[in-house]
Design a protein around this motif. Structure first.
Motif, PDB file in Angstrom:
ATOM      1  N   LYS A   1     -15.636  11.241  -5.039  1.00 27.00           N
ATOM      2  CA  LYS A   1     -14.527  11.018  -5.965  1.00 27.00           C
ATOM      3  C   LYS A   1     -15.040  10.681  -7.364  1.00 27.00           C
ATOM      4  CE  LYS A   1     -11.154   9.530  -2.516  1.00 27.00           C
ATOM      5  NZ  LYS A   1     -10.191   8.470  -2.120  1.00 27.00           N
TER       6      LYS A   1
ATOM      7  N   ARG B   1       0.827  -1.213   0.000  1.00 29.65           N
ATOM      8  CA  ARG B   1       0.000   0.000   0.000  1.00 29.65           C
ATOM      9  C   ARG B   1       0.858   1.259   0.000  1.00 29.65           C
ATOM     10  NH1 ARG B   1      -4.628  -2.703   3.776  1.00 29.65           N
ATOM     11  NH2 ARG B   1      -6.016  -3.293   2.064  1.00 29.65           N
TER      12      ARG B   1
ATOM     13  N   LEU C   1     -14.447   8.218 -10.403  1.00 32.25           N
ATOM     14  CA  LEU C   1     -13.846   6.904 -10.635  1.00 32.25           C
ATOM     15  C   LEU C   1     -14.199   6.386 -12.024  1.00 32.25           C
ATOM     16  CD1 LEU C   1     -14.797   5.180  -7.236  1.00 32.25           C
ATOM     17  CD2 LEU C   1     -12.703   6.464  -7.772  1.00 32.25           C
TER      18      LEU C   1
ATOM     19  N   ASP D   1      -3.510   3.120  -4.064  1.00 30.04           N
ATOM     20  CA  ASP D   1      -4.830   2.776  -4.602  1.00 30.04           C
ATOM     21  C   ASP D   1      -5.122   1.275  -4.556  1.00 30.04           C
ATOM     22  OD1 ASP D   1      -5.812   5.226  -5.131  1.00 30.04           O
ATOM     23  OD2 ASP D   1      -5.334   5.234  -7.264  1.00 30.04           O
TER      24      ASP D   1
ATOM     25  N   THR E   1     -15.938  -0.723 -10.615  1.00 31.09           N
ATOM     26  CA  THR E   1     -14.706   0.046 -10.578  1.00 31.09           C
ATOM     27  C   THR E   1     -13.523  -0.883 -10.834  1.00 31.09           C
ATOM     28  OG1 THR E   1     -14.209  -0.284  -8.232  1.00 31.09           O
ATOM     29  CG2 THR E   1     -15.751   1.492  -8.791  1.00 31.09           C
TER      30      THR E   1
ATOM     31  N   ARG F   1     -15.076   6.848  -0.705  1.00 30.74           N
ATOM     32  CA  ARG F   1     -15.047   7.116  -2.144  1.00 30.74           C
ATOM     33  C   ARG F   1     -16.147   8.084  -2.577  1.00 30.74           C
ATOM     34  NH1 ARG F   1     -13.660   0.797  -3.496  1.00 30.74           N
ATOM     35  NH2 ARG F   1     -11.466   0.962  -2.879  1.00 30.74           N
TER      36      ARG F   1
ATOM     37  N   TRP G   1     -11.587  -1.821  -8.718  1.00 26.92           N
ATOM     38  CA  TRP G   1     -11.419  -2.667  -7.529  1.00 26.92           C
ATOM     39  C   TRP G   1     -12.457  -3.786  -7.437  1.00 26.92           C
ATOM     40  CZ3 TRP G   1     -11.689   2.825  -6.678  1.00 26.92           C
ATOM     41  CH2 TRP G   1     -10.436   3.428  -6.578  1.00 26.92           C
TER      42      TRP G   1
ATOM     43  N   CYS H   1       1.667   1.363  -3.742  1.00 28.89           N
ATOM     44  CA  CYS H   1       0.474   1.655  -4.537  1.00 28.89           C
ATOM     45  C   CYS H   1      -0.681   1.992  -3.595  1.00 28.89           C
ATOM     46  CB  CYS H   1       0.121   0.456  -5.427  1.00 28.89           C
ATOM     47  SG  CYS H   1      -1.330   0.709  -6.469  1.00 28.89           S
TER      48      CYS H   1
END
Length: 449
Positions: free
Chosen positions: A383, A293, A385, A298, A407, A380, A409, A296
Motif C-alpha cells: 500500500k 470501524r 501510505l 481506516d 503513519t 499494509r 496510525w 471509518c
C-alpha cells in the motif's frame, strides 16, 4: 568586536519528567523564563539554579523524580521542584530538605516567584524575544496541545485528581489560538491531550467563545472539527468511549482528523473493571468498536492495559486475552500494576497478585498482541501510505540511507515507525507518500514514491 555583558542573564537548567501533559507544563514554564530573559543551560553545573518537573503517579516514577532531584542537588545545589510529586512534598522534604522551593503541578506563577527570589531576572526587551508560539520541548514539526487540566473520574488506582484537581477546561478560542500559532510556526502534527479528552467542556457547560469570525462551543466534537481545519494532522489522545465520540469518528472518516483513537481501556474483565471503578460494559464497548470501524474502516485504535490488579484471577486475565483477540486493536501497551500511595485500590481488601504472576501475564499479553500487530502491519505491504518524517540520515541494513517516520496510525515515541528510503532529499517534518515493502511485529519498511 565581541561585547560581553557585565550582567549576564541567569542560566536555568531544566529537567522534565512524566507524561506529555507534564511536558506541556514544562514548555509553559520555559516560555515564561525565556520571555523574562533567562537563558537555558544544558548542564546543571554552572547554572544559577535547576528546576525539576516531577512525576508522582507511580512509585517507580517517584523514584525517578527523587533521583533527578538528587542529581541536581549534587551537581548544582540550588533546586526548585515542581510537578505532580510536589503536590505531596513530604517525601521530597525528608530526602532533600535544602531544596529552594516545592510547588505542585500547573503552579506556573509559584515556580516563577521562586525563580525570581533565587535568581532575579535581567530582562532586555529588545534582545530577549520569545517565538509567538512559545518554547517547545518537542521537535519543531509536532506539538502537544493540552485542552484541559485535572479529571472528574475517580479510578481506584489513580491519584491524578488528588494531584491535579477536577476537570478545568480551556475555552475553545484559547485552544484554537494556540493551535493556530503552532501551525503557523511550522508544526505539522497536533497531539491533543488532557486527562480525559472526551470530557472536554463539561465543567464550563460547553461555553461558546469567539474564534476568528464565529462562536465555537467548548465541546469535543466542535473543537476536533475546528482543529482539523487548520491544515495539520490532528491526533486525539486519552479519549474515553463516551457516546458522543461516535460523532468524532465521522470526522475521521471524512479526513478532518487522523483516524487514530487513543482509549485507555485498562482491562476487559467486568469484575476487575468494577474494582478499578471503570466502565464495565465491555460487550457494549466491542459493539462500539465494530460500529466505529463500519463508519471509518481506516480507524486505528491504541490502548493500554493493566495486568496484576489486586483481585485479578486467571479467569479475569483470560477474559482480557479473549477480548483482545476479538477487538484486534492496532496498538497496545501493557503495564504491570504498581500500588500508588494514597490510591483507593490499596484499601479494597483484595488479594494481591505476585510479581512473578504479573510478569507472566505481561509476557503472555504482549506475545498475544504481537501476533495481532504483525497481521495488521503485514496487510499494509504494497500500500501507499502518508508518512511524517521524524529523523533523517539513518543507515539501512545494507548501508543505504534511510529516514524514520510514522503513519497516521502511529503517535511519536509510543507507537511504531516506518523506515523509508528515498531518491530525493528528505527533511524532518516532511509528509511524504511511501510504498510499503515489508513489515515486522511493530514497524514498517518502504520507499518514498
Amino acid at each position: 568586536m565581541t561585547v560581553i555583558s557585565e550582567n549576564p542573564a541567569p542560566k536555568i537548567s531544566f529537567v522534565s519528567l512524566g507524561c506529555p501533559k507534564a511536558l506541556v507544563d514544562s514548555e509553559r514554564i520555559i516560555t515564561k523564563l525565556r520571555a523574562e530573559g533567562y537563558e537555558l543551560s544544558r548542564t546543571h553545573d554552572g547554572a544559577d539554579l535547576v528546576i525539576v518537573n516531577t512525576c508522582g503517579f507511580l512509585d517507580s516514577a517517584k523514584a525517578e523524580s527523587l533521583e533527578a532531584i538528587g542529581t541536581a542537588m549534587k551537581e548544582n545545589g540550588r533546586v526548585i521542584v515542581t510537578g505532580c510529586m510536589g503536590a505531596e512534598p513530604e517525601q521530597i522534604m525528608r530526602d532533600y530538605p535544602n531544596v529552594l522551593a516545592i510547588t505542585g503541578p500547573q503552579a506556573y506563577e509559584s515556580v516563577m516567584n521562586a525563580v525570581h527570589l533565587a535568581a532575579p531576572p535581567k530582562h532586555d526587551p529588545f534582545l530577549d524575544l520569545v517565538p509567538e508560539q512559545g518554547i517547545k520541548l518537542t521537535p519543531r514539526h509536532y506539538a502537544y496541545l493540552k485542552i484541559s487540566e485535572g479529571c472528574n473520574n475517580r479510578c481506584s488506582f489513580c491519584i491524578i485528581p488528588k494531584l491535579r484537581g477536577d476537570l478545568v477546561s480551556r475555552s475553545a478560542s484559547d485552544v484554537l489560538r494556540e493551535a493556530e500559532k503552532l501551525v503557523k510556526s511550522g508544526v505539522k502534527e497536533l497531539l491533543v491531550i488532557s486527562q480525559d479528552t472526551s470530557a472536554y467542556g463539561v465543567d464550563i457547560k460547553y461555553a461558546e467563545s469567539l474564534w476568528q469570525d464565529r462562536s465555537v462551543r467548548a465541546k469535543f466534537y466542535d473543537l476536533a472539527k475546528e482543529l482539523g481545519s487548520l491544515g495539520a494532522w490532528t491526533r486525539l489522545h486519552y479519549v474515553y468511549p463516551y457516546p458522543h465520540v461516535d460523532q468524532v469518528i465521522e470526522l475521521m472518516a471524512e479526513g478532518t482528523v487522523l483516524p487514530y483513537l487513543d482509549i485507555p481501556f485498562q482491562h476487559a474483565s467486568p469484575s476487575v473493571l468494577k474494582s478499578m471503578k471503570r466502565p464495565a460494559h465491555i460487550e457494549k464497548t466491542l459493539e462500539r468498536i465494530h460500529k466505529w470501524r463500519n463508519i471509518c474502516p481506516d480507524l486505528g485504535i491504541r490502548s493500554t492495559f493493566i495486568v496484576g490488579f489486586p483481585g485479578e484471577t486467571e479467569d479475569d486475565f483470560q477474559i482480557l486475552l479473549d477480548w483482545l483477540d476479538e477487538a484486534k486493536l492496532e496498538r497496545v501497551g501493557c503495564f504491570k500494576y504498581e500500588p500508588v500511595r494514597g490510591a483507593p485500590a490499596n484499601d479494597l481488601g483484595l488479594e494481591l497478585v505476585s510479581e512473578d504472576v504479573k510478569q507472566h501475564r505481561y509476557n503472555r499479553l504482549m506475545e498475544r498482541q504481537q501476533a495481532v500487530s504483525a497481521r495488521v502491519l503485514k496487510a499494509r505491504i504494497g500500500k501507499r501510505l502518508q508518512v511524517i518524517i521524524d529523523q533523517i540520515g539513518l543507515k539501512g541494513s545494507e548501508g543505504s540511507a534511510v529516514a524514520k517516520g510514522r503513519t497516521k496510525w502511529d503517535a511519536p515515541e509510543i507507537d511504531g515507525n516506518v523506515f523509508v528510503s528515498s531518491k530525493r532529499p528528505l527533511r524532518v517534518g516532511d509528509i511524504v507518500t511511501a510504498k510499503i515493502t515489508s513489515s515486522d511485529k511493530y514497524d514498517l519498511n518502504g520507499m518514498v514514491v
